[in-house]
Design a protein around this motif. Structure first.
Motif, mmCIF file in Angstrom:
data_model
loop_
_atom_site.group_PDB
_atom_site.id
_atom_site.type_symbol
_atom_site.label_atom_id
_atom_site.label_comp_id
_atom_site.label_asym_id
_atom_site.label_seq_id
_atom_site.Cartn_x
_atom_site.Cartn_y
_atom_site.Cartn_z
ATOM 1 N N ASN A 15 5.782 113.240 83.237
ATOM 2 C CA ASN A 15 4.867 113.923 84.157
ATOM 3 C C ASN A 15 3.522 113.201 84.196
ATOM 4 N N PRO B 63 15.944 114.832 85.760
ATOM 5 C CA PRO B 63 16.716 115.602 86.728
ATOM 6 C C PRO B 63 18.147 115.099 86.918
ATOM 7 N N MET C 288 14.366 123.658 83.330
ATOM 8 C CA MET C 288 13.199 122.832 83.602
ATOM 9 C C MET C 288 13.133 122.381 85.052
ATOM 10 N N TRP C 289 14.283 122.033 85.610
ATOM 11 C CA TRP C 289 14.311 121.469 86.957
ATOM 12 C C TRP C 289 14.668 122.494 88.009
ATOM 13 N N HIS C 290 14.393 123.756 87.653
ATOM 14 C CA HIS C 290 14.712 124.881 88.504
ATOM 15 C C HIS C 290 13.482 125.236 89.341
ATOM 16 N N VAL C 291 13.643 125.376 90.647
ATOM 17 C CA VAL C 291 12.536 125.900 91.436
ATOM 18 C C VAL C 291 12.579 127.421 91.351
ATOM 19 N N GLN D 272 10.655 110.588 91.059
ATOM 20 C CA GLN D 272 11.015 110.293 89.674
ATOM 21 C C GLN D 272 10.998 108.789 89.510
ATOM 22 N N ILE E 40 16.218 118.375 93.824
ATOM 23 C CA ILE E 40 16.328 119.358 92.743
ATOM 24 C C ILE E 40 16.701 120.742 93.269
ATOM 25 N N VAL F 291 8.909 123.925 87.363
ATOM 26 C CA VAL F 291 9.202 122.502 87.536
ATOM 27 C C VAL F 291 7.955 121.736 87.985
ATOM 28 N N LEU G 157 6.202 119.569 85.570
ATOM 29 C CA LEU G 157 6.844 118.319 85.154
ATOM 30 C C LEU G 157 6.472 117.171 86.069
#
Lengths: 253, 253
Positions: free
Chosen positions: A58, A67, B79-82, B107, B114, B249, B252
Motif C-alpha cells: 500500500n 489480490p 482484505m480484498w473485499h469491497v 497493483q 476485485i 480494501v 490497502l
C-alpha cells in the motif's frame, strides 16, 4: 539450476507464509527480520511478487497478501472442500465428545487440515486450515503414516539431507506400526505442549489411507475415560467416511 | 543473487498461474509445455511447491492448487473485499445499463479486478477476479493511469528492460492525460477483440486515484448512444465511491 532456485521457492513460500489473520500486513523491516534475508533480496522478491499480484503493497509501504489470491481461493475452496456428509460426521463427533474434530490429509511430506469443527468448550483446540504440519509429530501424523509406512523412509532421507527436522526414526516406525494394528493413535504435548489428540485413519475405496480424523483439546481433558468413550465413536465415524468417501477432494488424494 | 532468483519467482508464479477453473488439474507434460521450461526444472519447482502445500499432486500424477491456499482464503477475501455499499453501486449500474460493472485496482505495474457484477445479457463480459491485467491496454487501465501519470515512465522502463510488453508510450500518455481532463476513458477491442469498455476513476479521501469503475460488454452494444447514457451514471457512481470509500480494501491501496 543447482540449489539456488529451490532455495528461492522456499524463500518465496517463506515470505507468503508471514501473512495470516494475526499479521495481515507487514512492513519491509518485519519481512527482513522474519526471513533472515538481506534487505536487497527481500525487496527484490517482494517487488516481483507484487508484480504478480501475490503480494500487495500500500501507499504507506505495508505489504499484504495480494489480490491474485482471489483467483485461487475459490478454486482451492471448491477443490479442498469436504462434502456435507463428511462435515456432518465431524459435527456429530463434536456434539458427542465436546472436542474439536479435524480432518487431515497427506500432502508431500506434511499433513494439512482441510476441515475442522470447533469443540464446545471455551478452552479448545482450533485447527488452522491449509497450514502444512509435520508428519513426524502428533496423533494425526501417526494415523496417516500407519497406512503409509514407506513414507517414513522418505522423511528419514529428507531429515538426513537437512530438509526436515531430525526425528527418532525407530520410534516413529514403531508407533506407526502399532497404530496400524490398533486402528488409532494418540499423542500428548507433541506438537503443542498443552494439546492432546486421538486420531483414526480414513481410507479411500481402494483401502489406501488418505486422511486422518482427529479429536483434540487440552491434555487436562484427555484422561483414559475420555479415550475409552471417544475411540468407539471415532472408529465408527472413520468407517462411515471410508465407506462414503469425503467428497470431491478424495479424487485429489 | 543476480537475475536467477527473480526468474525463479516468475517461474513459480507462472506454474501457479496455470491453474484456474477451466484447468483445475494439470499433468507434468502440460506444465512443461505451458512453462517452456525443462522437465527437470518443472519437476523440481513443482516438488518444492508441493512440499509447501502451494501445489498438490494426486496418486495419478495430476497437479492442482494446493491446500495451503485455504490458509489465505478468508484473509484474502476479507482484505480484498469491497463493502456492501460499493457492491450496491455496481449492482445499480448493472440494473440501469445492463452491462457488466467491474472495479479494478492498481497493483504494481498491473491492474486487478476485485469486484464485479455480471451484466444482464446472455452475451456479456465476465471479469476474472484477482487476475493481474496489463496497465497499457483497456479503458480501466487508462482511467487508473489518468491519476497516476508517473506510472507511465515505470511501465516504459519495464518495457525497455523486457519485463513488460512494449507499447506506444506517447499514445498512452496522451490518452491518460485526456482521460484526466474528461474524467473517463473508452476502449474497443484493446485487450479482447470483441470487448468494449468505458471506465471512470475512483479516488480516495486524499483525492488519489485508487480504482477504476468500468462497464464492459460486446462492441456491438457500445455505440455512442450507450456511451451518452452510461457516462452520467458512471460519473455519479464514481463520485459516490470516492466520497464513501469502497470499504476496508481502500486501506490497502
Amino acid at each position: 539450476m543447482t540449489q539456488a532456485p529451490m532455495r528461492t521457492v522456499s524463500r518465496v513460500a517463506d515470505l507468503i507464509d508471514q501473512f495470516d489473520h494475526l499479521n495481515p500486513t507487514r512492513d519491509l523491516k518485519e519481512l527482513i527480520e522474519a526471513s533472515g534475508l538481506p534487505k536487497s533480496t527481500v525487496l527484490r522478491l517482494a517487488t516481483d511478487l507484487v508484480n504478480r499480484g501475490l503480494l500487495a503493497i500500500n501507499s504507506k509501504g505495508y505489504y499484504s497478501i495480494g489480490p491474485a489470491f482471489l483467483r485461487w481461493t475459490r478454486l482451492a475452496q471448491e477443490m479442498w472442500h469436504v462434502d456435507e456428509q463428511t462435515l456432518n460426521v465431524l459435527e456429530s463427533l463434536v456434539r458427542d465428545l465436546g472436542e474439536t474434530a479435524t480432518l487431515y490429509v497427506l500432502q508431500g511430506r506434511s499433513r494439512t487440515a482441510i476441515a475442522s469443527v470447533d469443540g464446545t468448550h471455551a478452552i479448545r483446540n482450533v485447527a488452522r486450515l491449509g497450514e502444512p504440519l509435520p508428519l513426524t509429530r502428533g496423533a494425526s501424523a501417526i494415523a496417516l503414516l500407519s497406512g503409509n509406512l514407506a513414507l517414513i523412509d522418505s522423511l528419514k532421507n529428507a531429515a538426513l539431507l537437512g530438509e526436515e527436522e531430525s526425528f527418532d526414526v525407530d520410534q516413529l516406525r514403531t508407533r506407526a506400526a502399532q497404530a496400524a494394528e490398533l486402528g488409532y493413535s494418540e499423542s500428548q504435548g507433541e506438537r503443542e505442549a498443552d494439546a492432546a489428540s486421538i486420531a483414526v485413519p480414513v481410507r479411500n475405496q481402494e483401502g489406501r489411507v488418505i486422511a486422518a480424523l482427529s479429536i483434540s483439546g487440552p491434555i487436562s481433558r484427555f484422561g483414559s475415560g475420555v479415550r475409552d468413550k471417544a475411540l468407539g465413536r471415532m472408529i465408527a465415524a472413520s468407517n462411515v467416511l471410508s465407506t462414503n468417501g469425503i467428497g470431491p477432494v478424495g479424487g485429489l488424494l
